[in-house]
Design a protein around this motif. Structure first.
Motif, PDB file in Angstrom:
ATOM      1  N   PRO A   1     -54.229 -22.989  94.787  1.00  0.00           N
ATOM      2  CA  PRO A   1     -53.475 -22.599  93.589  1.00  0.00           C
ATOM      3  C   PRO A   1     -53.491 -23.682  92.523  1.00  0.00           C
TER       4      PRO A   1
ATOM      5  N   ASP B   1     -48.345 -24.103  88.184  1.00  0.00           N
ATOM      6  CA  ASP B   1     -47.639 -23.037  87.485  1.00  0.00           C
ATOM      7  C   ASP B   1     -47.518 -23.370  85.998  1.00  0.00           C
TER       8      ASP B   1
ATOM      9  N   ARG C   1     -49.208 -18.297  87.821  1.00  0.00           N
ATOM     10  CA  ARG C   1     -49.854 -19.220  88.759  1.00  0.00           C
ATOM     11  C   ARG C   1     -51.314 -18.822  88.901  1.00  0.00           C
TER      12      ARG C   1
ATOM     13  N   ASN D   1     -48.999 -13.905  89.834  1.00  0.00           N
ATOM     14  CA  ASN D   1     -50.209 -14.493  90.404  1.00  0.00           C
ATOM     15  C   ASN D   1     -51.421 -14.098  89.573  1.00  0.00           C
TER      16      ASN D   1
END
Length: 550
Positions: free
Chosen positions: A21, A24, A33, A72
């Motif tokens: 990831p 954010d 994200r 996401n």
């Protein structure tokens, strides 16, 4: 062939491995994200909604959604419903208006932003990484944004009424630019240093947005690749008539009443709209076959118009944006068009004059005489046939792309005090994928779209990059990103580029010829430029039919 298939399979698997990831980012809609690219170089935030469509199928988009928690942004497979060059259908999604943001993992300070508009003749394509993975560009410390917009009827049905005023796809593009202006600082981008760029229909869109007041303050520079606002295939010159042809092909009466047409198109399933086969009758050889194109909009109360007048008039207006421009084409643009030709198609189109509807003549005799002059230049005394197919390719290159790029650049030079940088791309390497797919792999030069895989490292073409290709990739992406950073592609402080790219001047077109080596030159074919310029000076159409609303 088996080895190539294995390479593509491995590339596909690699591209779908779960990446780590990315940090954010808080934007106005909520927290997003993303993920880190497999090589760790790029932070990717894909599939962020920048607007919604809802029930307004043919109108300007609505504001984007907000959310609680974390969104996401890892799905690139958002597409808008469209057809394909092979007669297939990709349904896509109703809510397909998304942006993708690609930022260097190691970045400092606000970075220049490059916003890309994909091509596809206004009926196909999307912004996913299969073709438009911007890693080659991002490594030069810029942020790249790509996005989807509505295609086909959903994007370009134009009836001149409030329910379907026209240019919904362009209004999506404006909404995406407004989203960038509002949110890109959160990703490390500079909202006051935005360069718009696009190729083919994307280049034409960029050119139209340069002219439009709707985009004032949204970008600072533009790169127009193989497109132009003044080309014959840019504007639907009679959109209600075209809509009636499509309605008839769908099995409905061919009415010319805009309200009746709206009732038809508002109820037709998207799958039927995307796959319908409709044709125009041809009275001119070079008339575009494209059915869905931008249009000059009817002025309606409370409806923002993107194209309120003929683009040529907009381009020559002294109120046009005073910004720096890069403008160019490939040297063999027309190869991809002749891949679809056959004797029957050529015979059908041959019956008309050697022009399109952007030229208007006072008499049939005048049109016939000028048509014979053009025919003589390209084909001599021979009939137009498949035996002369490469001559047809040259005609398509000149008329649809190269001449329009030069003529539009000359307009920019007359109406702006900012530099215009012109180029002519003709490198033939192992990544000229459109020429390869068109069946003319051995032809010299670069086909329409052949520069794309030297700007983008999409996994569509995952074959090894040779040394010459690597040099072209570096030079091309360096010049494009330099322009985005500094307003000039070869600034004096950049010693990595072997040529100083001088801007054109009024009456003096300076063109960078991009091949295995870079060299400055002038208009590639002065004789054909003089022929077409003379025709446009005498016969350019500057008025279109007005809407007839009952």
């Amino acid at each position: 062939m088996k080895g190539a298939k294995n390479i593509m399979l491995l590339a596909f698997i690699a591209m779908n491995v779960l990446e780590q990831p990315a940090p954010d980012v808080r934007i106005e809609q909520g927290i997003v994200r993303g993920m880190i690219s497999g090589d760790g170089i790029v932070h990717e935030y894909m599939g962020i909604p920048y607007a919604t469509v809802g029930e307004k199928r043919f109108q300007a988009p609505l504001p984007p959604p907000s959310w609680e928690g974390v969104y996401n942004a890892v799905d690139e497979h958002y597409t808008c419903a469209h057809g394909s060059l092979f007669g297939l259908l990709e349904l896509g999604m109703t809510e397909c208006l998304i942006v993708n943001v690609f930022a260097p993992a190691q970045r400092r300070g606000p970075l220049p932003v490059m916003v890309y508009i994909h091509g596809g003749a206004f009926v196909l394509g999307s912004a996913d990484k299969m073709l438009y993975n911007p890693g080659f560009l991002v490594q030069h410390d810029v942020i790249v944004v790509s996005f989807n917009y509505r295609l086909g009827a959903r994007g370009f049905l134009c009836l001149g009424i409030e329910e379907a005023p026209g240019n919904a796809g362009l209004k999506d593009q404006v909404a995406a630019l407004r989203w960038v202006k509002k949110n890109i600082a959160a990703f490390g981008g500079d909202p006051d240093n935005v360069t718009l760029f696009g190729q083919s229909a994307g280049g034409t869109s960029a050119s139209l947005l340069v002219q439009s007041d709707a985009t004032n303050g949204l970008f600072n520079r533009a790169i127009i690749m193989s497109g132009s606002s003044i080309s014959s295939w840019t504007i639907n010159s009679d959109p209600v008539w075209v809509a009636s042809l499509i309605a008839k092909a769908l099995g409905y009466p061919g009415t010319r009443d805009p309200h009746e047409l709206y009732e038809i198109f508002s109820k037709v399933p998207l799958t039927d709209l995307a796959k319908v086969k409709a044709k125009k009758p041809f009275d001119r050889y070079l008339e575009t076959e494209l059915m869905y194109l931008p249009c000059v909009e009817n002025r309606l109360p409370g409806v923002e118009a993107i194209i309120p007048d003929v683009p040529y008039k907009m381009a020559t207006s002294p109120t046009r944006k005073n910004i720096s421009i890069m403008h160019g084409t490939t040297d063999r643009e027309g190869i991809f068009l002749i891949a679809l030709e056959n004797e029957e198609r050529m015979s059908e189109r041959n019956r008309g004059y050697m022009f399109a509807s952007d030229l208007q003549f006072e008499s049939e005799e005048q049109a016939s005489a000028e048509s014979k002059r053009v025919n003589k230049y390209y084909f001599g005394d021979d009939p137009i046939s498949m035996k002369k197919i490469l001559n047809v390719s040259e005609l398509y290159t000149d008329y649809y792309f190269e001449i329009q790029s030069i003529l539009e650049s000359e307009i920019f030079l007359e109406t702006s005090n900012q530099p215009v940088f012109n180029y002519h791309y003709k490198y033939s390497g192992s990544r000229n994928f459109v020429k390869y797919l068109s069946g003319y792999r051995g032809a010299p030069g670069a086909c329409h779209g052949d520069e794309l895989l030297y700007l983008f490292n999409g996994w569509l073409w995952p074959f090894p990059i040779n040394n010459d290709d690597r040099t072209v990739i570096y030079r091309l992406t360096r010049m494009w990103t330099n322009f985005a950073k500094y307003g000039e592609p070869t600034p004096a402080h950049d010693a990595s580029l072997p040529v100083r790219w001088a801007p054109s001047e009024s009456g003096n077109m300076r063109i960078l010829h991009i091949d295995k080596e870079l060299s400055m030159g002038t208009i590639p074919n002065r004789e054909i430029y003089d022929l077409w310029k003379g025709l446009y000076q005498k016969y350019r159409r500057t008025k279109l039919k007005s809407y007839q609303i009952k």
